[in-house]
Design a protein around this motif. Sequence first.
Motif, PDB file in Angstrom:
ATOM      1  N   PRO A   1      26.777  17.112 -19.666  1.00  0.00           N
ATOM      2  CA  PRO A   1      27.948  16.293 -19.330  1.00  0.00           C
ATOM      3  C   PRO A   1      29.038  17.157 -18.699  1.00  0.00           C
ATOM      4  CG  PRO A   1      27.157  15.779 -21.536  1.00  0.00           C
ATOM      5  CD  PRO A   1      26.398  16.993 -21.089  1.00  0.00           C
ATOM      6  N   ALA A   2      29.682  16.637 -17.677  1.00  0.00           N
ATOM      7  CA  ALA A   2      30.723  17.392 -16.980  1.00  0.00           C
ATOM      8  C   ALA A   2      31.946  17.560 -17.860  1.00  0.00           C
ATOM      9  CB  ALA A   2      31.116  16.676 -15.691  1.00  0.00           C
TER      10      ALA A   2
ATOM     11  N   PRO B   1      37.712  15.808 -16.213  1.00  0.00           N
ATOM     12  CA  PRO B   1      38.382  16.123 -14.945  1.00  0.00           C
ATOM     13  C   PRO B   1      39.743  16.757 -15.189  1.00  0.00           C
ATOM     14  CG  PRO B   1      37.446  13.906 -14.899  1.00  0.00           C
ATOM     15  CD  PRO B   1      37.350  14.390 -16.320  1.00  0.00           C
ATOM     16  N   GLY B   2      40.098  17.662 -14.334  1.00  0.00           N
ATOM     17  CA  GLY B   2      41.385  18.332 -14.474  1.00  0.00           C
ATOM     18  C   GLY B   2      41.462  19.514 -13.540  1.00  0.00           C
ATOM     19  N   ARG B   3      42.467  20.299 -13.732  1.00  0.00           N
ATOM     20  CA  ARG B   3      42.682  21.474 -12.891  1.00  0.00           C
ATOM     21  C   ARG B   3      41.693  22.573 -13.280  1.00  0.00           C
ATOM     22  NH1 ARG B   3      47.126  23.109  -9.942  1.00  0.00           N
ATOM     23  NH2 ARG B   3      47.321  25.356  -9.559  1.00  0.00           N
ATOM     24  N   PRO B   4      40.963  23.156 -12.323  1.00  0.00           N
ATOM     25  CA  PRO B   4      40.036  24.237 -12.684  1.00  0.00           C
ATOM     26  C   PRO B   4      40.785  25.438 -13.235  1.00  0.00           C
ATOM     27  CG  PRO B   4      40.260  24.057 -10.293  1.00  0.00           C
ATOM     28  CD  PRO B   4      40.940  22.860 -10.875  1.00  0.00           C
ATOM     29  N   GLU B   5      40.165  26.111 -14.182  1.00  0.00           N
ATOM     30  CA  GLU B   5      40.792  27.284 -14.791  1.00  0.00           C
ATOM     31  C   GLU B   5      40.678  28.524 -13.908  1.00  0.00           C
ATOM     32  OE1 GLU B   5      39.853  25.935 -19.417  1.00  0.00           O
ATOM     33  OE2 GLU B   5      38.476  27.272 -18.353  1.00  0.00           O
ATOM     34  N   VAL B   6      39.695  28.534 -13.014  1.00  0.00           N
ATOM     35  CA  VAL B   6      39.469  29.668 -12.123  1.00  0.00           C
ATOM     36  C   VAL B   6      39.298  29.136 -10.707  1.00  0.00           C
ATOM     37  CG1 VAL B   6      38.020  31.675 -11.599  1.00  0.00           C
ATOM     38  CG2 VAL B   6      38.297  30.920 -13.973  1.00  0.00           C
ATOM     39  N   THR B   7      39.987  29.742  -9.750  1.00  0.00           N
ATOM     40  CA  THR B   7      39.835  29.387  -8.348  1.00  0.00           C
ATOM     41  C   THR B   7      39.204  30.552  -7.605  1.00  0.00           C
ATOM     42  OG1 THR B   7      42.032  30.188  -7.743  1.00  0.00           O
ATOM     43  CG2 THR B   7      41.850  27.874  -8.446  1.00  0.00           C
TER      44      THR B   7
ATOM     45  N   LEU C   1      33.656  19.762 -12.156  1.00  0.00           N
ATOM     46  CA  LEU C   1      33.894  21.037 -12.803  1.00  0.00           C
ATOM     47  C   LEU C   1      32.617  21.554 -13.461  1.00  0.00           C
ATOM     48  CD1 LEU C   1      37.373  20.551 -14.533  1.00  0.00           C
ATOM     49  CD2 LEU C   1      36.866  21.631 -12.328  1.00  0.00           C
ATOM     50  N   VAL C   2      32.428  22.870 -13.397  1.00  0.00           N
ATOM     51  CA  VAL C   2      31.320  23.514 -14.093  1.00  0.00           C
ATOM     52  C   VAL C   2      31.896  24.604 -14.992  1.00  0.00           C
ATOM     53  CG1 VAL C   2      29.627  23.034 -12.282  1.00  0.00           C
ATOM     54  CG2 VAL C   2      30.935  25.155 -12.200  1.00  0.00           C
ATOM     55  N   ARG C   3      31.211  24.845 -16.108  1.00  0.00           N
ATOM     56  CA  ARG C   3      31.659  25.866 -17.046  1.00  0.00           C
ATOM     57  C   ARG C   3      31.060  27.215 -16.671  1.00  0.00           C
ATOM     58  NH1 ARG C   3      30.477  21.346 -20.154  1.00  0.00           N
ATOM     59  NH2 ARG C   3      32.262  20.478 -21.322  1.00  0.00           N
ATOM     60  N   THR C   4      31.884  28.241 -16.640  1.00  0.00           N
ATOM     61  CA  THR C   4      31.409  29.598 -16.394  1.00  0.00           C
ATOM     62  C   THR C   4      31.960  30.491 -17.500  1.00  0.00           C
ATOM     63  OG1 THR C   4      33.254  30.558 -15.116  1.00  0.00           O
ATOM     64  CG2 THR C   4      31.776  29.055 -13.949  1.00  0.00           C
TER      65      THR C   4
ATOM     66  N   THR D   1      35.450  24.411  -9.806  1.00  0.00           N
ATOM     67  CA  THR D   1      34.797  23.308  -9.125  1.00  0.00           C
ATOM     68  C   THR D   1      33.411  23.776  -8.677  1.00  0.00           C
ATOM     69  OG1 THR D   1      35.599  23.877  -6.905  1.00  0.00           O
ATOM     70  CG2 THR D   1      37.005  22.442  -8.267  1.00  0.00           C
ATOM     71  N   LEU D   2      32.497  22.823  -8.572  1.00  0.00           N
ATOM     72  CA  LEU D   2      31.153  23.163  -8.128  1.00  0.00           C
ATOM     73  C   LEU D   2      31.176  23.812  -6.748  1.00  0.00           C
ATOM     74  CD1 LEU D   2      28.058  23.070  -8.364  1.00  0.00           C
ATOM     75  CD2 LEU D   2      28.161  20.726  -7.447  1.00  0.00           C
TER      76      LEU D   2
END
Length: 268
Positions: A71-72, A75-81, A133-136, A142-143
Motif C-alpha cells: 500500500p502506498a 499522500p503528502g510532501r516527500p521527505e526526500v527530493t 510516494l515510495v519508502r526508502t 516520489t516514484l
Amino acid sequence: MPPAKKRTRSYDPVKTRAAVLTQFAHVREAVARLAPDALERPTRLAGWTVYDLAAHLARAVDVVARNLAEPAPAPGRPEVTLPDWPFATATATATATATAAAAPDTRPDLAALYADVAARTERLLPDAEDTRLVRTVLGTMTLADYLVTRTVELCVHTDDLNDAVPGLDIPYDRQALAACTRLLADALAVKAPGGSVEVRIPPYAVVQCVEGPKHTRGTPPNVVETDPLTWLRLAAGRRTWADERDGGRVSASGERADLSALLPVLSR
C-alpha cells in the motif's frame, strides 16, 4: 548536510522508466555470463566482491517493485527530493554494506534473483503513478524522483563491475547515463552554489557553480570539461581529481577551476 540552496531539473518520467529497465537488462545479461570464479573477484569497493555488487544492483531495482506491491504511503510532501538524495546516501551505503557482508550460505542464486526482480518490476511499474510516494531508507520520495536515483545506482555500479571484471563491458543505456550525469552535476551546483565556474559534461549537462564573479557573455573565465564516465567516477569517489586531470580526462582552465575540494559529491 546539503547546502540550503537547491537546484531542480525536470526529467521525463517515461524515458527514466525505460532507462532503468534497459540498464537493468544490460546488467542482468552480463551477470548471467559471469563464471563462478569471477563472482568472487574483489572490487574497488572495500569488502565487496563482484557477487556482492551484482546482488546489490538487483536489490537496488527491486526496492521499487517491492514498494509498488505494498500500500502506498499517505499522500503528502516527500521527505526526500532529488537535490537532497546525493548528500544523504551514506545511510543507504551503510545498509548495503551490511547486506553485502552476509554469510555466503545465505546468498541467493543470482539468476533467480534477477529473474524475480525483472518479472516483478515489469509487472508493477507500468501502471504506477509518477507522483506516488515510495519508502526508502532515507525517507519517502516520489516514484519519478526515486527512479532517477536508480539510474545513478545502475550506472555507477555498472562501471564498478566493468572495472572489476576485464572484458565484461556492460553497455550504458544513453538515457540512464544522461540522467545519472545530470543528477550528479546538479549535486555539485547544490554543494558549491555560484556562477564563477562552468562545468561541461557533453553531451548531457552544463552547470555553473562556485562563488565568485559570474560571467554573462562569451567564454567563461573558469571552465571544467570532461566526459560522462569520468564525471561519474569523480562524483562517486572512484577516481581522484588529480589523477583524472593528469591523465587528460579532465580539462580545467582558470584560477577557480579546481574542483578537488568539492569531490566526491555522493556521500558514500
